[in-house]
Scaffold this active site. Sequence first.
Site, short mmCIF file in Angstrom:
data_model
loop_
_atom_site.label_atom_id
_atom_site.label_comp_id
_atom_site.label_asym_id
_atom_site.label_seq_id
_atom_site.Cartn_x
_atom_site.Cartn_y
_atom_site.Cartn_z
N GLU A 312 0.85 -1.22 0.00
CA GLU A 312 0.00 0.00 0.00
C GLU A 312 0.87 1.26 0.00
OE1 GLU A 312 -3.79 -1.73 2.52
OE2 GLU A 312 -2.16 -0.83 3.65
N CYS A 408 -10.63 0.53 7.65
CA CYS A 408 -10.06 1.79 8.14
C CYS A 408 -10.62 3.00 7.41
CB CYS A 408 -8.54 1.77 8.01
SG CYS A 408 -7.94 1.40 6.34
#
Length: 640
Positions: A312, A408
């Site tokens: 990521e 998240c």
Amino acid sequence: MDSNESWVDLKNIKITDDFWSGMQNLVTDVVIPFQERVLNDDEPDVEKSHAIENFRIAAGLSDGEFYGMVFQDSDVAKWLEGAAYSLIIKPDKELEKRADDIIGIIEKAQQPDGYLNTYFTIKEPDHRWQNLLECHELYCAGHMMEAAVAYYDATGKDRLLKVMERMAGHIINRFGPDKITGIPGHQEVEIGLMRMYHVTDNEEYKKMARYFLEERGKNPDFFKEEAQKRDWKHFGMIPEDTKYNQSYATIYEQDEAVGHSVRAVYMYTAMADLAATDKDERLYKACRRLWDNMAQKKMYITGGIGSTVEGEAFTKEYELPNDMAYAETCASIGLVFFAKQMLRMDKSGEYADVMERALYNGIISGMQLDGKRFFYVNPLEVNPGVSGEIFGYKHVIPQRPGWYTCACCPPNLVRMVTSLGKYTWDEDEDTIYSHMFIGQEAKLNKADISVKSSYPWKGQIAYTINPKTSDKFAVAIHIPGYLKKYTVRLNGEIIDASKQVKNGYMYIERVWYSNDTIEITFDMEIRKVYANTNVREDIGCVALMRGPFVYCFEGVDNDSDVQSLILEAEKIDQAKEEIMTDDLLKGMTSILVPAVRLESDDGLYSENPPKERSVMARAVPYFAWGNRGLNQMRVWMHSR
């Protein structure tokens, strides 16, 4: 570097903007209740959360096992923070009561020594603080600190704040100079500690934040040495990958945005906050180097950052693939956090431009228009059948899911939208700064200011100033960097604003009187944007923007096929604007632009060139893509 600003209280900012008020109402009325049901496992047909139940189990109020990610607590923290801001926007006694009840459960889950983390309390109590690399104890603490400060600011209630002061005390007693060495595997506690400092004036919180920031990278082998001390692991992260979590060098030696993008921008945010608070020139310069590298060489046109699914993370400079983009919603949110902190030190329009770019594009694209489905990843090109299915593209989901295991982004988006007023103003000893053309009512120290705005669809903004002092002061209004032509009127009289623009802000300094007005008008022109030729994926391509919006082409508007379209770049001046009547996109401005469609004969290869057919291709704002079924989508279009 100048940071003599006074904090703008979110309770003194009321968004009255047609665009953002609608977005905030969606969040307060639909998204927050929806996410609350998800967190309580009361929403059918979505991924189980169990996050609040984890706190009940840790508090001894329920029996059961921990469920979810090791950082599941942070979902509750971010939701609470968003709910706190929601209570400012729209007071709701029932919501406040439910939030109070959740805070009561959190309080009961706190251990006698101040420790708070449901995973280790329930599942592995003997392993507390042994795996900072993977297990997010400090990360969860940071988010709960942010929630505690937000809830205190919104309601005046300090129950959660007291909980997190005890947790902060526990952390301070454990980590620091002459104590146990340690740094977070995922940065966030530094932001939380700084926010705790700003609300309590407790210098220990600021010192702890500085310690975590400055300790990072002093020993690049820290996580490797930590791993050697234990015989267990959680995710199986590689301790030697020090760039992933930005521990390869000290914060003063880093000059390139590398590694996990959310970790990076959270760290940069705390660095900039500390630099502004302490007027630390060395730390500011470190922030500036990292900003320049990220914003000039590693950011998508949408304000997305972190281009690869592998970690990521940021990759190489100018490596910005469109159909394999990661561009996590949380990363763009963190980018706004960082930009706003940089504005505290340097009133430069480039930071406000990036805030605007991310907010109107790469952040709100993360939420379905109905508020019930969310993107983690925000690609700039999608091809159903490939995207979400083929190796290398499986992360590029072409439609927003309702929820996901690592949730998240949805509550992060909630707290961003509900706290929008925090990002619109700054004020120092002699100037009020307006960072974005957002309609609102602002009660500031030197004046009450009403902003009436038809932005982002039209170029009409009016500021009405009602001063609270007879002293001269300046109102500095950010002029978006793309805006080359505009007209400014002061109390109806045209003024030459060009002589008053400095670093992207138009300064009007005078003694102000009741109902003085500044009007800014401009045409919302369709703009062609080209990427730097180092961005190899975009060579020969053009993107379209109008106002703050990046536009994209979807199959639903273009005969199900956008890949065979080539825009007639030289005919963009013939483009037409059209107000959408589609139920989902109703009222949005779309763009009709001359293009040709290529059509091939049968066969995989041919010596005959494709046939061409002239068409008008339709583009819609990028943030709204993916709301009308499974479609191709593309931002960067081939052009000639």
